[in-house]
Design a protein around this motif. Structure first.
Motif, mmCIF file in Angstrom:
data_model
loop_
_atom_site.group_PDB
_atom_site.id
_atom_site.type_symbol
_atom_site.label_atom_id
_atom_site.label_comp_id
_atom_site.label_asym_id
_atom_site.label_seq_id
_atom_site.Cartn_x
_atom_site.Cartn_y
_atom_site.Cartn_z
ATOM 1 N N ASP A 24 4.321 -3.399 10.267
ATOM 2 C CA ASP A 24 3.567 -3.057 9.055
ATOM 3 C C ASP A 24 4.329 -3.605 7.850
ATOM 4 O O ASP A 24 5.363 -3.074 7.473
ATOM 5 C CB ASP A 24 3.455 -1.517 9.006
ATOM 6 N N ASN A 26 3.210 -3.858 4.689
ATOM 7 C CA ASN A 26 2.896 -3.336 3.349
ATOM 8 C C ASN A 26 3.065 -1.824 3.234
ATOM 9 O O ASN A 26 2.586 -1.210 2.279
ATOM 10 C CB ASN A 26 1.499 -3.778 2.881
ATOM 11 N N ASP A 28 1.835 0.793 4.666
ATOM 12 C CA ASP A 28 0.754 1.793 4.727
ATOM 13 C C ASP A 28 0.681 2.514 6.070
ATOM 14 O O ASP A 28 -0.254 3.273 6.328
ATOM 15 C CB ASP A 28 -0.599 1.158 4.373
ATOM 16 N N GLU A 77 -7.281 -3.493 6.456
ATOM 17 C CA GLU A 77 -5.925 -2.956 6.669
ATOM 18 C C GLU A 77 -4.990 -4.016 7.256
ATOM 19 O O GLU A 77 -3.767 -3.874 7.193
ATOM 20 C CB GLU A 77 -5.958 -1.785 7.653
ATOM 21 N N SER A 449 7.731 -0.098 9.497
ATOM 22 C CA SER A 449 7.144 -0.272 8.164
ATOM 23 C C SER A 449 8.177 -0.799 7.184
ATOM 24 O O SER A 449 9.317 -0.336 7.154
ATOM 25 C CB SER A 449 6.624 1.068 7.652
ATOM 26 N N ARG A 457 2.849 0.534 -3.623
ATOM 27 C CA ARG A 457 3.276 1.915 -3.348
ATOM 28 C C ARG A 457 4.793 2.002 -3.445
ATOM 29 O O ARG A 457 5.489 0.997 -3.236
ATOM 30 C CB ARG A 457 2.757 2.383 -1.994
ATOM 31 N N GLU A 461 4.272 5.043 4.108
ATOM 32 C CA GLU A 461 3.407 6.041 4.755
ATOM 33 C C GLU A 461 3.914 6.302 6.170
ATOM 34 O O GLU A 461 4.530 5.440 6.792
ATOM 35 C CB GLU A 461 1.973 5.508 4.856
ATOM 36 N N TRP A 464 0.602 5.402 11.821
ATOM 37 C CA TRP A 464 -0.719 5.969 12.173
ATOM 38 C C TRP A 464 -0.668 6.819 13.437
ATOM 39 O O TRP A 464 -1.473 7.744 13.584
ATOM 40 C CB TRP A 464 -1.775 4.873 12.256
#
Ligand code: NOJ
Length: 575
Positions: A24, A26, A28, A77, A449, A457, A461, A464
């Motif tokens: 990931d 970015n 998120d 996404e 991430s 941001r 995050e 998922w």
């Protein structure tokens, strides 16, 4: 230009990227295309020839991309067409080709055509692209037939209770995945356009999803009764009116002629399609799907579903190798994918050695106790077998790290529709899709991430799907530092495969080297698998072994000599 001896895909090492869980870039909590581009060196370190991307088209993600809302774009996404092009270019710079996932059997209920269909009248051209039918019974309130959905429940969904237009539509997997009717001209043309669009962007081929239920009996008759003991998730696959239908082959011939025509216009390209269907112990099916005007290959799931036991492993090799000898169709081996419990867990199950465990029911969803250390030993040995075999080999991300299945995920974090549609009776496939660990740092979800310098941001995050707290122990960084790790074994196997296996003739056969072992000969290479928990004595005077030396043992710390193969291990001998 020199003509290559074999098309590239015949002995390719392909790495399956489950995009949502790979990397990931970015922050998120969801993997993306830029994340893949940033980690291509990892793929290069495994010597892969191609990567296969799970679906990355715009999608409501009800089945994580296998519900396509638009076949000509990228899911927001994951990135954009520009980040996709950047990935293809960066991969090409490392000699890695890109394969995509094509989903022809169904689309998303959010696809423009389906939305048009539900607002168009019965009998309209918009409805003819799908299977819309009137219901049975006086008020049409009963489904048109008794077909069950692959992920649970009826395969039919009624639009509404209005007697004037309470039609039903067919969704073989879920109500959010309406089936296309491939006898419709618009549908046929759609896939011609899809192929051309992505070939123009440099994609070299497709893994084609769910080929088994594509094509239906034209009258959609009731499915004959099935044994009441059959699991709900198996009922669809026993329906002769929608599984492995002759009508499907018209679709594949169309696909192949589109691909061949493109290749003729671009002779420098070598395109391919591999069919996703479970045809284990049904070689006649593989023959049918790999006719010269259909698929180039069909997945060979035989070893993936094989128990860890000599006769079962020999049985798993038999059909694909015989077919290769008879027809020249090379297998497309795999030990893992995003639908099946990971091999370390599968082979560590208390029932993994039972010959009767070969059906996917058991090995894909067994709940027997797990011994992870044992599973990892067996997974190493299984990998060393499959790397030696003729054909291509599809690795699933995280397999090279020996990731186990994540068991016991909290129910409120599960996202697989199988869990919801079976009311939790089946856990579903989230456990093999948990985001990859790259580093030991829990603050970055173990390196999954990262934040770009210009990030919108400020914080990362949560991923998922939740990662276990010890996930970092399986990370690339951690395994890099341990020479005995699965990662090092996979890199060694990739090197050895190029050096001693793919250079050999394709013809491969089993040989008898002793009562406890599986022996396989491919030209100068001999591979011996001990699928028992005891050291196995082998016949070193066998002509196939005389003059051979050991180049690999998956249990290097054992004190086994050349006539003893350590428990649950595999040895490679070369001339
Ligand atoms: C097979 C895919 O591998 C799986 O993930 C998906 O749910 C079904 N086909 C439906 O497209």
């Amino acid at each position: 230009m020199a003509v290559p001896l074999r098309p590239w895909w015949q002995d390719a090492l392909v790495y399956q990227v489950y995009l949502r869980s790979f990397a990931d870039a970015n922050g998120d909590g969801v993997g993306d295309l830029t994340g893949i581009t940033s980690r291509l060196d990892h793929l290069a370190s495994l010597g892969v020839d191609a990567l296969w991307l799970n679906p990355c088209y715009p999608s409501p993600q009800r089945d994580h991309g296998y519900d396509v809302a638009d076949y000509f774009d990228i899911h927001d996404e994951y990135g954009t067409l520009a980040t996709f092009d950047a990935l293809v270019a960066a991969a090409a710079a490392r000699g890695i080709r890109v394969l995509m996932d094509l989903v022809p059997s169904h689309c998303s209920s959010e696809h423009r055509w389906f939305q048009e269909a539900i607002t168009s009248p019965p009998g309209s051209a918009a409805r003819a692209r799908f299977y819309f039918r009137d219901g049975k019974g006086e008020d049409g309130s009963l489904p048109p037939n008794n077909w069950q959905a692959a992920f649970g429940g009826s395969a039919w969904t009624r639009l509404n209770d209005d007697p004037a237009d309470g039609q039903w539509y067919l969704g073989t997997f879920t109500p959010h995945q309406p089936d296309f009717d491939h006898t419709d001209d618009d549908v046929r043309q759609l896939f011609v356009d899809v192929f051309e669009f992505w070939f123009d962007r440099g994609v070299e081929g497709f893994r084609v999803d769910a080929v088994a239920p594509t094509g239906k009996h034209p009258d959609l008759p009731d499915q004959p009764p099935v044994d009441p003991d059959v699991d709900v998730l198996d009922i669809t696959w026993l329906n002769p009116h929608t599984v492995f239908r002759p009508e499907g082959h018209d679709v594949w011939r169309d696909f192949r002629s589109t691909l061949d025509a493109y290749e003729q216009r671009h002779p420098e390209r070598e395109l391919m399609m591999v069919a996703e269907a479970y045809a284990v112990r049904r070689p006649e099916l593989v023959r049918r799907f790999t006719r010269p005007d259909e698929f180039h290959q069909m997945f060979t799931f035989d070893l993936m579903l094989s128990p860890w036991e000599k006769t079962s492993i020999e049985r798993a090799l038999l059909d694909p190798l015989e077919l290769l000898g008879d027809t020249g169709v090379v297998p497309a081996w795999t030990l893992n994918n995003h639908d099946i419990q990971r091999v370390v867990t599968r082979l560590g199950r208390a029932d993994a050695h039972l010959p009767e465990s070969w059906t996917n029911n058991n090995l894909a969803s067994s709940r027997a106790d797990v011994d992870h250390a044992l599973g990892a030993r067996r997974a190493r040995a299984m990998a060393a077998l499959v790397f030696a075999l003729p054909g291509s080999l599809y690795l699933y991300q995280g397999e090279e790290l020996g990731l186990p299945e994540v068991l016991g995920m909290p129910d409120d974090r599960r996202t697989d529709p199988i869990f919801a549609l079976t009311n939790g009776i089946f856990e579903g496939r989230d456990g093999c899709r948990v985001p990859l660990p790259w580093t030991l740092d829990p603050a970055t979800s173990f390196g999954f991430s990262t934040l770009p310098p210009d990030a919108e941001r400020a914080t990362l995050e949560e991923p998922w799907l939740p990662q276990p707290s010890n996930w970092g122990d399986h990370s690339v960084a951690s395994e890099e530092a341990r020479p005995e790790s699965m990662l090092h074994l996979y890199r060694d196997l990739a090197d050895l495969r190029k050096k001693y296996a793919t250079s050999q003739p394709l013809a491969t056969r089993s040989i008898d080297l002793g009562p406890d072992v599986v022996g396989v000969v491919r030209g100068d290479l001999v591979v011996v698998v001990n699928a028992t928990g005891r050291p196995a004595i082998i016949d070193v005077d066998h002509p196939a072994l005389v003059g051979r030396r050991v180049v690999l043992s998956t249990c290097p710390e054992s004190d086994a000599g050349t006539d003893v193969v350590a428990p649950d291990s595999t040895v490679w001998y070369v001339a």
